[in-house]
Motif scaffolding. Structure first.
Motif, PDB file in Angstrom:
ATOM      1  N   VAL A 112       0.845  -1.207   0.000  1.00 21.05           N
ATOM      2  CA  VAL A 112       0.000   0.000   0.000  1.00 21.05           C
ATOM      3  C   VAL A 112       0.871   1.245   0.000  1.00 21.05           C
ATOM      4  O   VAL A 112       0.602   2.223  -0.723  1.00 21.05           O
ATOM      5  N   LEU A 113       1.938   1.242   0.779  1.00 21.18           N
ATOM      6  CA  LEU A 113       2.842   2.392   0.833  1.00 21.18           C
ATOM      7  C   LEU A 113       3.502   2.631  -0.522  1.00 21.18           C
ATOM      8  O   LEU A 113       3.661   3.781  -0.960  1.00 21.18           O
ATOM      9  N   VAL A 114       3.890   1.547  -1.204  1.00 22.14           N
ATOM     10  CA  VAL A 114       4.488   1.684  -2.534  1.00 22.14           C
ATOM     11  C   VAL A 114       3.484   2.309  -3.500  1.00 22.14           C
ATOM     12  O   VAL A 114       3.814   3.206  -4.297  1.00 22.14           O
ATOM     13  N   ASP A 115       2.242   1.849  -3.418  1.00 26.22           N
ATOM     14  CA  ASP A 115       1.201   2.390  -4.299  1.00 26.22           C
ATOM     15  C   ASP A 115       0.971   3.873  -4.056  1.00 26.22           C
ATOM     16  O   ASP A 115       0.497   4.594  -4.957  1.00 26.22           O
ATOM     17  N   ASN A 116       1.309   4.344  -2.860  1.00 28.32           N
ATOM     18  CA  ASN A 116       1.153   5.763  -2.531  1.00 28.32           C
ATOM     19  C   ASN A 116       2.476   6.520  -2.577  1.00 28.32           C
ATOM     20  O   ASN A 116       2.623   7.575  -1.968  1.00 28.32           O
ATOM     21  N   SER A 117       3.440   5.946  -3.309  1.00 27.53           N
ATOM     22  CA  SER A 117       4.748   6.597  -3.546  1.00 27.53           C
ATOM     23  C   SER A 117       5.514   6.862  -2.253  1.00 27.53           C
ATOM     24  O   SER A 117       6.261   7.831  -2.151  1.00 27.53           O
ATOM     25  N   ARG A 118       5.347   6.002  -1.273  1.00 35.23           N
ATOM     26  CA  ARG A 118       6.096   6.131  -0.014  1.00 35.23           C
ATOM     27  C   ARG A 118       7.067   4.956   0.090  1.00 35.23           C
ATOM     28  O   ARG A 118       6.969   4.091   0.945  1.00 35.23           O
ATOM     29  N   ASP A 119       8.031   4.962  -0.845  1.00 37.22           N
ATOM     30  CA  ASP A 119       8.959   3.826  -0.938  1.00 37.22           C
ATOM     31  C   ASP A 119       9.820   3.667   0.308  1.00 37.22           C
ATOM     32  O   ASP A 119      10.093   2.540   0.747  1.00 37.22           O
ATOM     33  N   ALA A 120      10.302   4.775   0.860  1.00 38.92           N
ATOM     34  CA  ALA A 120      11.169   4.668   2.042  1.00 38.92           C
ATOM     35  C   ALA A 120      10.420   4.020   3.211  1.00 38.92           C
ATOM     36  O   ALA A 120      10.959   3.171   3.925  1.00 38.92           O
ATOM     37  N   ASP A 121       9.164   4.438   3.416  1.00 41.26           N
ATOM     38  CA  ASP A 121       8.367   3.830   4.482  1.00 41.26           C
ATOM     39  C   ASP A 121       8.092   2.360   4.194  1.00 41.26           C
ATOM     40  O   ASP A 121       8.089   1.519   5.106  1.00 41.26           O
ATOM     41  N   ALA A 122       7.862   2.023   2.905  1.00 42.06           N
ATOM     42  CA  ALA A 122       7.627   0.625   2.541  1.00 42.06           C
ATOM     43  C   ALA A 122       8.852  -0.226   2.859  1.00 42.06           C
ATOM     44  O   ALA A 122       8.734  -1.352   3.346  1.00 42.06           O
ATOM     45  N   ALA A 123      10.039   0.323   2.594  1.00 40.96           N
ATOM     46  CA  ALA A 123      11.273  -0.422   2.893  1.00 40.96           C
ATOM     47  C   ALA A 123      11.384  -0.710   4.384  1.00 40.96           C
ATOM     48  O   ALA A 123      11.790  -1.807   4.796  1.00 40.96           O
ATOM     49  N   VAL A 124      11.021   0.262   5.202  1.00 37.06           N
ATOM     50  CA  VAL A 124      11.075   0.063   6.656  1.00 37.06           C
ATOM     51  C   VAL A 124      10.134  -1.063   7.066  1.00 37.06           C
ATOM     52  O   VAL A 124      10.493  -1.938   7.876  1.00 37.06           O
ATOM     53  N   GLU A 125       8.932  -1.088   6.524  1.00 36.93           N
ATOM     54  CA  GLU A 125       7.969  -2.126   6.888  1.00 36.93           C
ATOM     55  C   GLU A 125       8.426  -3.514   6.426  1.00 36.93           C
ATOM     56  O   GLU A 125       8.260  -4.507   7.137  1.00 36.93           O
ATOM     57  N   LEU A 126       9.027  -3.568   5.226  1.00 29.23           N
ATOM     58  CA  LEU A 126       9.514  -4.856   4.749  1.00 29.23           C
ATOM     59  C   LEU A 126      10.679  -5.355   5.598  1.00 29.23           C
ATOM     60  O   LEU A 126      10.804  -6.555   5.863  1.00 29.23           O
ATOM     61  N   ARG A 127      11.550  -4.438   6.032  1.00 28.10           N
ATOM     62  CA  ARG A 127      12.637  -4.840   6.931  1.00 28.10           C
ATOM     63  C   ARG A 127      12.070  -5.374   8.247  1.00 28.10           C
ATOM     64  O   ARG A 127      12.570  -6.347   8.798  1.00 28.10           O
ATOM     65  N   ARG A 128      11.032  -4.722   8.745  1.00 30.52           N
ATOM     66  CA  ARG A 128      10.389  -5.222   9.969  1.00 30.52           C
ATOM     67  C   ARG A 128       9.825  -6.612   9.742  1.00 30.52           C
ATOM     68  O   ARG A 128       9.952  -7.507  10.593  1.00 30.52           O
ATOM     69  N   ALA A 129       9.192  -6.808   8.584  1.00 34.54           N
ATOM     70  CA  ALA A 129       8.600  -8.106   8.287  1.00 34.54           C
ATOM     71  C   ALA A 129       9.670  -9.191   8.220  1.00 34.54           C
ATOM     72  O   ALA A 129       9.540 -10.259   8.832  1.00 34.54           O
ATOM     73  N   LEU A 130      10.740  -8.927   7.508  1.00 33.67           N
ATOM     74  CA  LEU A 130      11.798  -9.934   7.361  1.00 33.67           C
ATOM     75  C   LEU A 130      12.550 -10.154   8.670  1.00 33.67           C
ATOM     76  O   LEU A 130      13.138 -11.215   8.885  1.00 33.67           O
ATOM     77  N   GLY A 131      12.527  -9.157   9.546  1.00 34.26           N
ATOM     78  CA  GLY A 131      13.166  -9.307  10.850  1.00 34.26           C
ATOM     79  C   GLY A 131      12.469 -10.311  11.745  1.00 34.26           C
ATOM     80  O   GLY A 131      13.019 -10.736  12.772  1.00 34.26           O
TER      81      GLY A 131
END
Length: 1009
Positions: A112-131
């Motif tokens: 959803v963040l990527v779809d709203n052009s918030r790539d940096a925030d999306a990266a943070v969430e994906l790092r949290r997920a993979l953590g």
């Protein structure tokens, strides 16, 4: 309840992992967890456990495993989470408490963040997920069903990883991704997308030749492994790299941080950050968290993040590393200043403001004189700008407010040894010691990775001796780099000498001693004294009562001092478990404090502090025993002086005496070790003997063995006859618990000789009691009776009520074995009276257990169940694991008599599991024996033969001759039945109960036990 399947299967209730039992239990729970809140068919569970070859009893075994899981979860505080939903089972997991669901939610939110052009925030969430991943999904449990489930989870993990890398490449983080991508490609060599990401990262990092080399390796691997050429996307990427195509350049993107529109151009863009740290290692979680916090959009005041930690933990390195990671989000500049708060002369905020204003383009003559005017001008220059401000090594929170921007578009990163609790709105990230892996990696980056690989053991030793401190590891690595002819083992050996360790951790201008001295010299005199005293006890953890004894102060002042030492980062506070606060002295702080103590404290002062501590520990240990046993019963005390703390403190600490002893078990062990090293025999054996109250009930046999051995050597060396006898008694009692009868008899005989020599009537009576136990288990009833009678006379002579109750209930056991129920009842009545007079609940439970045996002997099974149930409640209340297994065994036997086979099986299986867990072989053998009887009643002759064979081996190993004879007789009968089944001798269903009744009646000897 939290369920974790992204790695080894784990269930956590209130922060404590739940023991799940054997592999079958884990497989079943893994399938239920992967389908949480959905019904799983029993057939699917059978397939998961046995693949395509289930036994005929598979469904009933699944039921047994599910029951065992329910008990484990219920004991841990999570009852009713496994529900029966025909035709299967359902595991209830609340929203947000299954890590796989949390992972999926975070990945979805990132999209959803990527779809709203918030790539940096999306990266943070994906790092949290993979953590959330802790290893291969479901811990690679060996099951075809689970392999498929794990494969699907791993595919979702890889997809999220690939998407994260794509986003971070678009954000320009190619340099940071190269190492990670190299590892990913090695782990998943057939994922073309990962190869492409690595090629692009290398190309954008200016490493075109390496990018093309990565393509050639990918092509060779695909051709060799699969016989195919790379896909079109990978081939197009290779061509674009060869041509240096602009399509590979970073895409234009919106700034990471939203900010108000700027009203004027600012030609001066400061860049004051120190150089990026090339060998920065570890701190992945902390770094991700800091990057996320500094990248968040806010409409409130400028966010302030404080990185705090002890001297040498790498606060500055972490701060600089993170600042470089986020610098792209601050196009209007980065300001950096060290306030030298840990040094002797801190830099004043007014001076820092001058530096910042000059960096922002102001001339020196235009800068006002007062701090207030400089701060106003500074905030004006930063208004509507996106600037990162890094304030390194802040000593006091009062230094920070003048340096805070007024604009919400700015961010402030502070590093400090203090937590700066008075800084409003600050978020804190605490740095502790590096874990061993990261510490060794850092050492390798500085000294050379090949050297660390060649000497992995010494490298880990160096990391441990450096206490995981980044500064110490950098110094050690620098020394090794400057001495390429040194082996790592040489430095490890030099560091192992505490008297030289701080000298070894000096290199150029770097030094641990100076760093710690700044922190030490800055604290109050009382706190310095507390730290120097705290290291004298040599215990794993310090509490306020220990600090009060060591520093010769009151409890409240000790607690305040210890908390101030935590604030100064010279002690680590340990997470509160609801009891008294506990603290740990970091390794290098301990070495530093010992050095300071050796210079400032006389040997007499050091010895006095240690004796105060040991005296308080002895008093508390004595009092814990008294509260558990109702007085100084069944225990011996030495002449070591006690020191009594305030009664209010004693009552608070010993509200649950055995729980307190368990909490302080490593303190007791450390005190015995230290007393032995000092040659203080009376303290040593007195503490070792006092610890038996804990070791017996909680089955800490390894610690019991160690402390008894240390104290025996200490007493023997000192020529302390009574202490030597006491430790032979302790060691013999342990061997008796472990059913090593010959060795137990040898030690107990040595104890008897020692007590006779020094005229200790109490000790002699206790030894005779235990020698009688040996005789009874070795099937020497006449000798056992004689020794029990002698012991009883001795215990009556010294007024030991609880010791008498022990002997009386064992005499009752002998009476039962000889068929004299009336005498047994009289003996037990007397024993119960002694227990209740003394208030000894634990021993009362032992007497009640024997009363249950008497009821079974008289075929009064309901009364037996009542007695055993009372025992179980009592022993579980105090955490007596030995008592619990005996109570479960009794309840199982009573249920057999009542033909309650399911209940009997459950109770006996619990007793068997607990016996195996603590190594109580006698109960293990008896539980197997009873379960075999139950198998025969159910017509499961093959299972009965297996259990009886195992029980016979156990009883032979522990020299329990009478019990081995009983088992062999039962085994002969079981094999006759097995042979009858093998030749197809028909057995009518109605005969099963009849044969069980005959079987039960034929075992009258067992009922008298």
């Amino acid at each position: 309840m939290d369920v974790q399947i992204l790695g080894p299967l784990e269930v956590v209730v209130d922060g404590t992992p739940v023991p799940l039992g054997g592999r079958r239990n884990q497989m079943i729970l893994a399938v239920l967890a992967a389908e949480a809140n959905r019904v799983v068919l029993v057939d699917r569970l059978v397939d998961a456990v046995w693949d395509e070859q289930p036994p005929p009893t598979a469904r009933s075994q699944i039921q047994i495993c599910v029951s065992a899981l329910r008990r484990s979860l219920s004991r841990a505080g999570a009852p009713d989470v496994i529900a029966t939903r025909p035709p299967g089972y359902l595991l209830r997991v609340e929203t947000g408490h299954l890590d796989a669901d949390v992972f999926d939610d975070l990945v979805t939110y990132a999209r959803v963040l990527v779809d709203n052009s918030r790539d940096a925030d999306a990266a943070v969430e994906l790092r949290r997920a993979l953590g959330l991943w802790r290893g291969p999904a479901l811990g690679a449990l060996p099951s075809r069903v689970l392999e498929a489930t794990a494969g699907r989870l791993e595919e979702r993990r890889l997809a999220a990883t690939e998407e994260l890398v794509r986003i971070e490449l678009a954000l320009g983080r190619h340099d940071d991704l190269i190492d990670e991508l190299t590892a990913l490609v090695a782990e998943h060599p057939l994922r073309e997308r990962l190869h492409g990401h690595l090629m692009l990262a290398l190309y954008r990092a200016g490493r075109q030749a390496e990018a093309l080399g990565a393509y050639r390796r990918a092509r060779a691997l695909l051709v060799e492994e699969l016989g195919i050429e790379p896909g079109g996307e990978l081939r197009r990427l290779e061509k674009a790299i060869l041509m240096g195509s602009h399509e590979l350049d970073l895409p234009a993107r919106a700034p990471v941080l939203a900010a108000p529109a700027r009203v004027a151009a600012h030609p001066v863009v400061p860049g004051l950050l120190p150089a990026a740290i090339a060998d920065f290692t570890g701190r992945r979680d902390e770094t991700r968290g800091l990057v996320a916090r500094l990248s968040e959009v806010t409409t409130m005041a400028a966010p302030v993040v404080v990185v705090t930690g002890a001297a040498g933990t790498g606060k500055t390195a972490t701060g600089v590393h993170v600042a470089h990671r986020v610098r792209g989000a601050f196009p209007d500049g980065q300001l950096y200043a060290s306030l030298a708060g840990s040094g002797p002369i801190p830099t004043a905020p007014s001076e820092i403001l001058v530096r910042f204003l000059r960096a922002l383009g102001m001339s020196g003559t235009a800068i006002p004189d007062s701090v207030e005017e400089r701060a106003e001008l500074y905030r004006s220059h930063l208004a509507d700008r996106r600037v990162l401000v890094v304030l390194d090594d802040v000593g006091d929170e009062s230094e920070v407010p003048p340096l805070l921007p007024g604009s919400v578009s700015c961010r402030v990163l502070v590093t400090s040894r203090s937590r700066l609790p008075g800084l409003p709105g600050a978020e804190r990230v605490e740095l502790g010691a590096l874990d061993t892996g990261s510490a060794v990696e850092l050492l390798g980056r500085i000294a050379g990775p090949h050297r660390v690989r060649q000497e992995a053991g010494p490298a880990a030793t160096i990391a441990e001796l450096c206490g995981g401190l980044a500064l110490a590891l950098r110094i050690a690595g620098a020394r090794l780099a400057a001495r390429p002819h040194w082996r790592l083992a040489r430095l490890a050996e030099r560091l192992a000498d505490e008297t030289r360790r701080l000298d070894e951790l000096e290199h150029g201008e770097l030094g641990i001693r100076a760093s710690l001295a700044f922190s030490f010299d800055a604290i109050r005199e009382a706190d310095r004294r507390m730290l120097l005293r705290a290291v004298l006890a040599d215990v794993p953890e310090i509490t306020a009562w220990m600090g009060a004894a060591l520093a010769d102060t009151d409890h409240a002042e000790a607690e305040k001092s210890l908390e101030r030492l935590v604030d100064a980062q010279l002690l680590d506070g340990i997470a509160d478990d609801g009891g008294p606060s506990r603290y740990r002295v970091p390794e290098l702080v301990r070495v530093f404090a010992r050095h300071r103590s050796s210079r400032s404290d006389s040997p007499a002062e050091v010895a006095a502090a240690r004796r105060r501590f040991l005296g308080v520990l002895l008093h508390l240990t004595d009092e814990a025993h008294r509260r558990e046993y109702g007085g100084d019963f069944t225990i011996l005390h030495g002449p070591a002086p006690r020191r009594r703390p305030p009664q209010e403190l004693v009552d608070r600490l010993l509200a649950r005496p055995v729980d307190w002893l368990d909490t302080e078990r490593m303190t007791l062990v450390a005190a015995v070790r230290q007393s032995a090293a000092l040659g203080w025999s009376t303290y040593c054996w007195d503490l070792a003997l006092g610890a038996l109250t804990l070791f017996e009930s909680r089955a800490h046999f390894d610690l019991w063995h160690e402390t008894a051995g240390l104290a025996l050597v200490c007493a023997t060396t000192a020529g302390d006859v009574r202490g030597e006898a006491a430790m032979h008694y302790s060691a013999g009692t342990l061997l008796l618990f472990q059913r090593r009868m010959d060795a137990a008899a040898e030690r107990l005989d040595a104890a008897r000789a020692g007590f006779e020599r020094c005229g200790d009537r109490h000790g002699l009576a206790l030894v005779l009691r235990n020698l009688a136990h040996v005789d009874r288990l070795a099937d020497r009833p006449d000798r056992a009776l004689r020794r029990y009678t002698q012991a009883l006379a001795g215990l009556r002579g010294v007024g030991d009520l609880v010791g008498q109750a022990h002997v009386l209930q064992n005499l009752a056991g002998l009476a039962l074995e000889s068929g004299d129920a009336d005498r047994a009842r009289a003996l037990l009545d007397e024993a119960l009276g002694h227990c209740r007079t003394a208030g000894a609940r634990r021993v009362e439970a032992q007497v009640l257990h024997r009363i249950g045996d008497l009821a079974l002997h008289e075929d009064d099974s309901p009364h037996a169940v009542e007695a055993y149930a009372a025992v179980l409640r009592s022993v579980r209340h105090v955490g007596d694991r030995i008592g619990e297994m005996y109570a479960l065994l009794g309840l199982g036997r009573a249920a057999c008599r009542l033909d309650q086979h399911d209940t009997a099986s459950r109770r006996l299986s619990e007793a068997l599991h607990l016996a195996r867990e603590v190594g109580e072989r006698f109960v293990e053998g008896r539980a197997l024996h009873a379960l075999a009887d139950l198998d025969l009643a159910r017509g499961r002759t093959d299972l009965a033969v297996g259990r009886l064979t195992e029980a016979a081996e156990i009883f032979e190993a522990i020299s329990a001759r009478r019990w081995r004879a009983r088992v062999l007789a039962a085994l002969a009968t079981a094999r006759q039945r097995e042979a009858a089944v093998a030749v197809a001798v028909p057995v009518q269903p109605s005969d099963t109960h009849t044969s069980w009744s005959r079987w039960s009646e034929s075992r009258s000897a067992e009922r008298r036990s």
